[in-house]
Design a protein around this motif. Structure first.
Motif, PDB file in Angstrom:
ATOM      1  N   ALA A   1      19.379  73.283  50.198  1.00  0.00           N
ATOM      2  CA  ALA A   1      18.426  74.378  50.000  1.00  0.00           C
ATOM      3  C   ALA A   1      18.443  74.893  48.563  1.00  0.00           C
ATOM      4  N   CYS A   2      19.592  74.770  47.899  1.00  0.00           N
ATOM      5  CA  CYS A   2      19.715  75.212  46.503  1.00  0.00           C
ATOM      6  C   CYS A   2      19.076  74.236  45.525  1.00  0.00           C
ATOM      7  N   ARG A   3      18.931  72.981  45.941  1.00  0.00           N
ATOM      8  CA  ARG A   3      18.538  71.931  45.002  1.00  0.00           C
ATOM      9  C   ARG A   3      17.284  72.269  44.186  1.00  0.00           C
ATOM     10  N   SER A  23      19.475  82.791  39.915  1.00  0.00           N
ATOM     11  CA  SER A  23      20.616  82.691  40.824  1.00  0.00           C
ATOM     12  C   SER A  23      20.368  83.421  42.132  1.00  0.00           C
ATOM     13  N   ASP A  24      19.601  84.516  42.097  1.00  0.00           N
ATOM     14  CA  ASP A  24      19.348  85.281  43.319  1.00  0.00           C
ATOM     15  C   ASP A  24      18.551  84.477  44.337  1.00  0.00           C
ATOM     16  N   LYS A  25      17.511  83.798  43.877  1.00  0.00           N
ATOM     17  CA  LYS A  25      16.702  83.015  44.807  1.00  0.00           C
ATOM     18  C   LYS A  25      17.470  81.798  45.321  1.00  0.00           C
ATOM     19  N   ALA A  26      18.285  81.210  44.475  1.00  0.00           N
ATOM     20  CA  ALA A  26      19.118  80.102  44.928  1.00  0.00           C
ATOM     21  C   ALA A  26      20.093  80.562  46.004  1.00  0.00           C
ATOM     22  N   ALA A  63      19.731  78.928  54.843  1.00  0.00           N
ATOM     23  CA  ALA A  63      19.960  77.590  55.380  1.00  0.00           C
ATOM     24  C   ALA A  63      21.279  77.513  56.132  1.00  0.00           C
ATOM     25  N   MET A  64      22.337  78.117  55.578  1.00  0.00           N
ATOM     26  CA  MET A  64      23.624  78.090  56.255  1.00  0.00           C
ATOM     27  C   MET A  64      23.565  78.884  57.553  1.00  0.00           C
TER      28      MET A  64
END
Length: 325
Positions: free
Chosen positions: A23-25, A33-36, A43-44
């Protein structure tokens, strides 16, 4: 699981860290960084809906009022089976993800109910971590010079050949100067002391000890794999402001009191799972293949202490352009 099987639970937790990393990709190297982090948390959390058993987040994204998902005290799992504690960091080292730098991972640790040191908030914690050959050689309340001498003797080499890991923060200016003055070298990392402690615990990464103040949540996660891999760790709460001292006092916590490894993770039947978000010395980040996306993870359980898992997620089409801006 009729009883808590850490190997089986680790497989389910692995899916959670993989999904968080994937999901971070789309956000790697995009400066947000906040949206990542939000993508990783969502997702987790979705993956953990199907965990077998009754999980409780004891280390998470924050208090319920501050974190919509994976907050401290949140229940996860399908509710059918044994109870367990979770310490989660869906995106450890968010700035590394934003900068596409080494050290961003999705990580979780678990233990039977009551097995993980819990905290109602994200305190700061002073930590010292060493590998199996230096167990018993360090004391958290001892000067760093003495700890370095003791570690060097345990490892059978001079202090000048020691390599330490320290977060590169203003609060560590004095610590860094003293380590240099003692003759040891330092790997300075900007963020992510979970990843930094892994450098100490894995034999190919050539680090002998980690020193310094980082987050208490990261400390509990670190303690899980330190225990599994046979190392040693001590810690103490280290408030960085008067406000934090007051909050610690209100919570009945005692700053400076040494916490042993057993205080942080009281049950040897624990597990640790991490999936890389960005490429690094220890693990490769997600990479595109013809069939989908490949992830690389590190898993440690009581029966599988050092397991590197490569998985290809078939048919996954992760957009290189983030959606939902």
């Amino acid at each position: 699981m009729s009883s808590l099987d850490m190997d089986a639970l680790a497989v389910h937790l692995l899916r959670g860290t993989q999904e968080a990393a994937l999901a971070c990709r789309p956000w790697v190297g995009r400066g947000d960084s906040d949206k990542a982090d939000a993508a990783a948390v969502a997702a987790m959390r979705e993956a953990f809906d199907t965990l077998p058993g009754r999980g409780t987040v004891v280390i998470g994204e924050g208090e319920k009022d501050e974190a919509p998902m994976l907050y401290i005290g949140e229940s996860v799992g399908d509710g059918d089976g044994p109870a367990f504690d979770l310490a989660v960091d869906p995106l450890e080292n968010t700035s590394a993800c934003a900068r596409a730098a080494e050290g961003a991972i999705a990580v979780v640790a678990a233990a039977p109910e009551g097995g993980l040191w819990g905290s109602p908030a994200s305190w700061y914690m002073d930590k010292v971590v060493v590998g199996p050959a230096a167990v018993g050689a360090v004391e958290i309340d001892r000067p760093v010079e003495e700890n370095l001498d003791s570690v060097a003797k345990a490892l059978g080499k001079p202090v000048s050949e020691l390599t330490t890991v320290v977060l590169d923060k203003p609060r560590h200016e004095d610590l860094i100067e003293r380590i240099y003055a003692a003759g040891a070298s330092i790997v300075l990392i900007p963020e992510g002391d979970v990843f930094g402690a892994l450098r100490v615990m894995l034999p190919d990464t050539r680090a002998d000890a980690l020193f310094g103040v980082g987050g208490a949540p990261e400390g509990v996660i670190t303690a899980a794999f330190v225990r599994l891999l046979g190392g040693d760790m001590q810690a103490s709460l280290a408030p960085q402001s008067d406000e934090e001292r007051e909050k610690l006092a209100d919570a009945g916590q005692e700053p400076g009191r040494p916490l042993q490894l057993d205080d942080l993770v009281s049950n040897a039947e624990c597990c640790f799972v991490a999936t890389s978000v960005t490429a690094g010395q220890i693990l490769r980040g997600p990479t595109r293949t013809e069939a989908g996306w490949r992830t690389q993870s590190f898993v440690s359980t009581p029966t599988q202490r050092r397991l590197v898992v490569e998985a290809v997620h078939l048919g996954r089409d992760l957009s290189e352009t983030p959606q939902g801006d």
